[in-house]
Design an enzyme around this catalytic site. Structure first.
Site, PDB file in Angstrom:
ATOM      1  N   ASP A  85       0.866  -1.243  -0.123  1.00 18.11           N
ATOM      2  CA  ASP A  85       0.302   0.093  -0.063  1.00 18.11           C
ATOM      3  C   ASP A  85       0.726   1.284   0.229  1.00 18.11           C
ATOM      4  O   ASP A  85       1.674   1.638   0.791  1.00 18.11           O
ATOM      5  CB  ASP A  85      -0.714   0.227   1.429  1.00 18.11           C
ATOM      6  CG  ASP A  85      -1.881   1.176   1.315  1.00 18.11           C
ATOM      7  OD1 ASP A  85      -1.795   1.889   0.508  1.00 18.11           O
ATOM      8  OD2 ASP A  85      -2.667   1.272   2.156  1.00 18.11           O
TER       9      ASP A  85
ATOM     10  N   TYR B  50     -10.293  14.146  -9.119  1.00 14.80           N
ATOM     11  CA  TYR B  50      -9.012  13.458  -9.852  1.00 14.80           C
ATOM     12  C   TYR B  50      -7.995  14.653 -10.316  1.00 14.80           C
ATOM     13  O   TYR B  50      -6.712  14.444 -10.239  1.00 14.80           O
ATOM     14  CB  TYR B  50      -9.559  12.458 -10.892  1.00 14.80           C
ATOM     15  CG  TYR B  50      -8.548  11.674 -11.779  1.00 14.80           C
ATOM     16  CD1 TYR B  50      -7.827  10.698 -11.033  1.00 14.80           C
ATOM     17  CD2 TYR B  50      -8.607  11.892 -13.052  1.00 14.80           C
ATOM     18  CE1 TYR B  50      -6.748  10.088 -11.711  1.00 14.80           C
ATOM     19  CE2 TYR B  50      -7.450  11.424 -13.825  1.00 14.80           C
ATOM     20  CZ  TYR B  50      -6.543  10.228 -13.244  1.00 14.80           C
ATOM     21  OH  TYR B  50      -5.550   9.700 -13.682  1.00 14.80           O
TER      22      TYR B  50
ATOM     23  N   LYS C 188      -3.953  15.462  -9.632  1.00 17.52           N
ATOM     24  CA  LYS C 188      -2.910  15.416 -10.561  1.00 17.52           C
ATOM     25  C   LYS C 188      -2.194  16.642 -10.754  1.00 17.52           C
ATOM     26  O   LYS C 188      -0.850  16.654 -10.982  1.00 17.52           O
ATOM     27  CB  LYS C 188      -3.670  14.831 -11.993  1.00 17.52           C
ATOM     28  CG  LYS C 188      -4.148  13.662 -11.986  1.00 17.52           C
ATOM     29  CD  LYS C 188      -2.787  12.552 -12.037  1.00 17.52           C
ATOM     30  CE  LYS C 188      -3.223  11.098 -12.111  1.00 17.52           C
ATOM     31  NZ  LYS C 188      -2.224  10.050 -11.869  1.00 17.52           N
TER      32      LYS C 188
ATOM     33  N   ASN D  67      -6.388   9.492 -22.311  1.00 14.45           N
ATOM     34  CA  ASN D  67      -7.310   8.193 -22.619  1.00 14.45           C
ATOM     35  C   ASN D  67      -6.773   7.063 -23.033  1.00 14.45           C
ATOM     36  O   ASN D  67      -6.803   7.038 -24.376  1.00 14.45           O
ATOM     37  CB  ASN D  67      -8.470   8.717 -23.517  1.00 14.45           C
ATOM     38  CG  ASN D  67      -9.145   9.768 -22.836  1.00 14.45           C
ATOM     39  OD1 ASN D  67      -9.891   9.407 -21.623  1.00 14.45           O
ATOM     40  ND2 ASN D  67      -9.741  10.604 -23.507  1.00 14.45           N
TER      41      ASN D  67
ATOM     42  N   ARG E 166     -12.492  17.433 -25.652  1.00 16.50           N
ATOM     43  CA  ARG E 166     -11.042  17.237 -25.172  1.00 16.50           C
ATOM     44  C   ARG E 166     -10.301  16.665 -26.458  1.00 16.50           C
ATOM     45  O   ARG E 166     -10.358  15.587 -26.799  1.00 16.50           O
ATOM     46  CB  ARG E 166     -10.861  16.791 -23.799  1.00 16.50           C
ATOM     47  CG  ARG E 166      -9.494  16.545 -23.507  1.00 16.50           C
ATOM     48  CD  ARG E 166      -9.390  15.736 -22.239  1.00 16.50           C
ATOM     49  NE  ARG E 166      -9.903  16.526 -21.090  1.00 16.50           N
ATOM     50  CZ  ARG E 166     -10.532  15.904 -20.005  1.00 16.50           C
ATOM     51  NH1 ARG E 166     -10.385  14.486 -20.049  1.00 16.50           N
ATOM     52  NH2 ARG E 166     -11.032  16.410 -19.010  1.00 16.50           N
TER      53      ARG E 166
END
Length: 342
Positions: free
Chosen positions: A57, A152, A156, A181, A289
């Site tokens: 972890d 998210y 980042k 993607n 995008r």
């Protein structure tokens, strides 16, 4: 801590991109590879007998120090993430990945690791620049003024800044790529974390096999995106890691398509036409995008170039094999081994 820095570390090694990156490193002759992931070994997408595998972890600082011991290169891909459905409903969990990145950077500095690659995302880009369906090509500078994807994207963007300051303050060679993607075989295709190409392929396969010739599409289908094939992704990671590029840089295809066009391609591959049912209440992300590749072409003379139709066919065939295997009661996903790769 070990004084000999001769290991290459891939975090998130049990995931889609992590497994593909390890396969790519092995193909290039890298010998001492350590893969780390939170998932138990039997859930890793690709496993290789000649790679050291640790189930740790990485939210915990002490585990990051174990992972970084004796490491020369770090490829930090570990994160809580998935497709738009996962990101939309797990914002706090996505934000917690800042623990992984903070502790990994600290551990790298403590171990004396010279090079650190960080996998960022196109979700860092300002949402106001992505309201049109015309697929605006986003330049690296468009991340500021900051208005990242909630959860998210903000994590980042923050971690990108940390990489920058660890380079400036501690001399750590950090390189940051904003993924657009990524898709391909050996990836997540069911369960809620899959991204659009895999989800569309699975839905088309289900419709064809079941005889119920309908498909549910999230949103209007007019949303535009670009999708990067996994082989382009791993090549780009290698080129960026070994470059002199200091700022975060796009790593994505510039071939933009609508979600409806993505479905068209999957139907063509499957040899079927389906009735489309649009769920306008489902998570759908920004309207448009695309990746502006001016900067990566300037620095590297290269950009991701696998045509979507070509990559999607390989992905469709692989998911179809997995789907039929599950229907026969076989393992949930076929995983590669060193013997298969060789």
């Amino acid at each position: 801590m070990s004084k000999n820095l001769d290991w290459v570390l891939v975090t998130g090694a049990g995931g889609f991109i992590g497994g593909a990156l390890i396969a790519s490193l092995r193909a290039r002759g890298v010998q001492r590879i350590r893969g780390v992931d939170l998932k138990p070994f039997d859930e890793w997408y690709q496993r290789f007998d000649d790679v050291e595998k640790l189930s740790l972890d990485l939210n915990l600082k002490e585990n990051c120090e174990i992972a970084c011991d004796g490491v020369a290169d770090i490829y930090n891909l570990a994160a809580n993430m998935g497709g738009m459905g996962f990101i939309e409903h797990n914002k706090a969990l996505c934000m917690q990945s800042v623990l992984i990145n903070t502790h990994m950077l600290q551990a790298a500095a403590k171990a004396g690791t010279p090079r650190f690659f960080y996998a960022s995302s196109a979700c860092v880009y300002n949402g106001d620049k992505q309201k049109t369906f015309e697929a605006p090509s986003l330049k690296e500078e468009d991340a500021y003024p900051a208005l990242a994807e909630d959860g998210y994207g903000w994590e980042k963007l923050f971690s990108e800044r940390m990489c920058r300051h660890f380079r400036e303050d501690f001399g750590l060679h950090t390189r940051v790529a904003r993924f657009h993607n990524v898709y391909g075989p050996w990836g997540t295709w069911f369960g809620g974390r899959e991204k659009a190409p895999a989800a569309i392929c699975r839905k088309v396969i289900e419709a064809k096999i079941s005889g119920k010739h309908e498909i549910e599409i999230w949103g209007s289908g007019n949303q535009t995106r670009s999708f990067m094939y996994i082989d382009d992704c791993t090549k780009g990671i290698d080129l960026i890691m070994n470059s002199e590029i200091l700022e975060p840089i796009n790593l994505g295809s510039s071939e933009a398509v609508t979600i409806n066009q993505l479905v068209d391609m999957a139907e063509e591959i499957a040899g079927i036409k389906l009735k489309r049912n649009y769920d306008l209440s489902a998570p759908k992300g920004v309207n448009g995008r695309n990746s502006d590749n001016t900067l990566i072409q300037k620095y590297l003379g290269w950009e991701p170039s696998t045509p979507l139709r070509q990559g999607l066919e390989k992905t469709y065939r692989w998911i179809c094999d997995q789907y039929r295997g599950r229907a026969r009661g076989e393992a949930g996903v076929v995983r590669e081994t060193a013997a298969v790769r060789h």
